[in-house]
Design an enzyme around this catalytic site. Sequence first.
Site, PDB file in Angstrom:
ATOM      1  N   HIS A 104      -4.124  62.263  18.093  1.00 23.13           N
ATOM      2  CA  HIS A 104      -4.795  61.408  17.116  1.00 23.13           C
ATOM      3  C   HIS A 104      -6.042  60.809  17.768  1.00 23.13           C
ATOM      4  O   HIS A 104      -6.004  59.734  18.353  1.00 23.13           O
ATOM      5  CB  HIS A 104      -3.855  60.296  16.644  1.00 23.13           C
ATOM      6  CG  HIS A 104      -4.376  59.532  15.459  1.00 23.13           C
ATOM      7  ND1 HIS A 104      -3.757  59.544  14.222  1.00 23.13           N
ATOM      8  CD2 HIS A 104      -5.453  58.741  15.305  1.00 23.13           C
ATOM      9  CE1 HIS A 104      -4.425  58.784  13.377  1.00 23.13           C
ATOM     10  NE2 HIS A 104      -5.473  58.277  14.026  1.00 23.13           N
TER      11      HIS A 104
ATOM     12  N   HIS B 179      -2.816  58.959   7.422  1.00 23.48           N
ATOM     13  CA  HIS B 179      -2.871  57.567   7.870  1.00 23.48           C
ATOM     14  C   HIS B 179      -2.080  56.715   6.876  1.00 23.48           C
ATOM     15  O   HIS B 179      -2.441  56.648   5.686  1.00 23.48           O
ATOM     16  CB  HIS B 179      -4.315  57.071   7.893  1.00 23.48           C
ATOM     17  CG  HIS B 179      -5.094  57.451   9.098  1.00 23.48           C
ATOM     18  ND1 HIS B 179      -5.458  58.750   9.369  1.00 23.48           N
ATOM     19  CD2 HIS B 179      -5.585  56.691  10.127  1.00 23.48           C
ATOM     20  CE1 HIS B 179      -6.166  58.775  10.500  1.00 23.48           C
ATOM     21  NE2 HIS B 179      -6.243  57.550  10.990  1.00 23.48           N
TER      22      HIS B 179
ATOM     23  N   GLU C 106      -0.718  51.441   8.384  1.00 23.58           N
ATOM     24  CA  GLU C 106      -1.587  50.749   9.337  1.00 23.58           C
ATOM     25  C   GLU C 106      -2.090  49.450   8.717  1.00 23.58           C
ATOM     26  O   GLU C 106      -1.889  48.361   9.268  1.00 23.58           O
ATOM     27  CB  GLU C 106      -2.760  51.639   9.732  1.00 23.58           C
ATOM     28  CG  GLU C 106      -3.695  50.998  10.741  1.00 23.58           C
ATOM     29  CD  GLU C 106      -4.891  51.884  11.093  1.00 23.58           C
ATOM     30  OE1 GLU C 106      -5.529  51.610  12.132  1.00 23.58           O
ATOM     31  OE2 GLU C 106      -5.192  52.831  10.331  1.00 23.58           O
TER      32      GLU C 106
ATOM     33  N   ASP D  19      -6.818  57.310  19.479  1.00 23.01           N
ATOM     34  CA  ASP D  19      -7.455  56.944  18.206  1.00 23.01           C
ATOM     35  C   ASP D  19      -8.979  57.018  18.315  1.00 23.01           C
ATOM     36  O   ASP D  19      -9.587  57.959  17.819  1.00 23.01           O
ATOM     37  CB  ASP D  19      -6.996  55.563  17.751  1.00 23.01           C
ATOM     38  CG  ASP D  19      -7.211  55.329  16.262  1.00 23.01           C
ATOM     39  OD1 ASP D  19      -7.454  56.302  15.529  1.00 23.01           O
ATOM     40  OD2 ASP D  19      -7.108  54.169  15.825  1.00 23.01           O
TER      41      ASP D  19
END
Length: 333
Positions: free
Chosen positions: A11, A195, A198, A276
């Site tokens: 990721h 996603h 989050e 990320d």
Amino acid sequence: MPSDLPLMDLHRHLEGSLRLQTILELAEQHGLPLPRDLARLRPAVQVTDPQPDLMAFLRKMERARLAFADLDACARITYESVEDAARDGLAYLELRFSPYFMAQPHGLDLAGVVEAVADGARRGERDFGVRTHLIGIMSRTFGVDNAARELEALLARRQEIVALDLAGDEVNWPGALFVEHIQRGRDAGWHITIHAGEAAGPESVWQAVRELGAERLGHAVHAIEDPALVDFLAERRIGVESSLTSNVQTSTVPDYEHHPLRVFLERGVLATINTDDPGTSDITFTHELSVAAPAAGLSQDLIRLAQANALEIAFLSAEEKAALRTQLNNSQV
């Protein structure tokens, strides 16, 4: 760090992986409205303190994306991202990108962006030896119609893409709006990673796995609030792409100690450790393993388990996974 497993980052956003020096050079070359020295540029495009929320974090990336001034810049930044992964010891990288997010500031052609990124990735893979797969993102922040435009551009180079992702403003653009988009990606033969959890709660994660068919989840931090959901993720072998420092910097969690990664791993969820946005966060993969993971309560055994999980859930064939392990073993002889 585990020495018997290939290091893998599943990721990592291309738009969050820019070198400060490259931004400076491209700003000078293209006359971009960005600071022309590192001291002023760094706080403009990197996170120096935790941000109040995800969207504030993304505003740092929005400034940095001005560097995608033309297609050559897109290819260069991709190439350098693979080089940086090699310097950090990675054997495998899944690099994801949003064509619209990259193209918007300078009105670039979306299909051209996809082609440039694919070119930079292939050259980087050849020159630096890091197996690299690309994940195409639809950025929901820009709405349903622009997500469809991104999808068309990605489909035009579908052989260069291994998976489809849905990222961006999770709160205001819920996954239910993109069911048909994701189905088209699945029909194209792509894996699906979403996603979810989050910025929104467990309900977003449930929707991602039940309606979008997510094989993997980006972040999924708030899944921890629903024990039944955690059990579901473990039982269904749905991967979680955790990013420790990023989640602290977006205030998704207050600090490393409160990150759910340790609990995910202990409860059998196929959770992993990822960067990320290493450029935006000013980190490396090594930092996440050696600093962030211990701060989050992970023992060396759990860090190794996270890496083993990465090998299991990577968007690679069984033969490719075996080849990575053979490559690692040969390098240690």
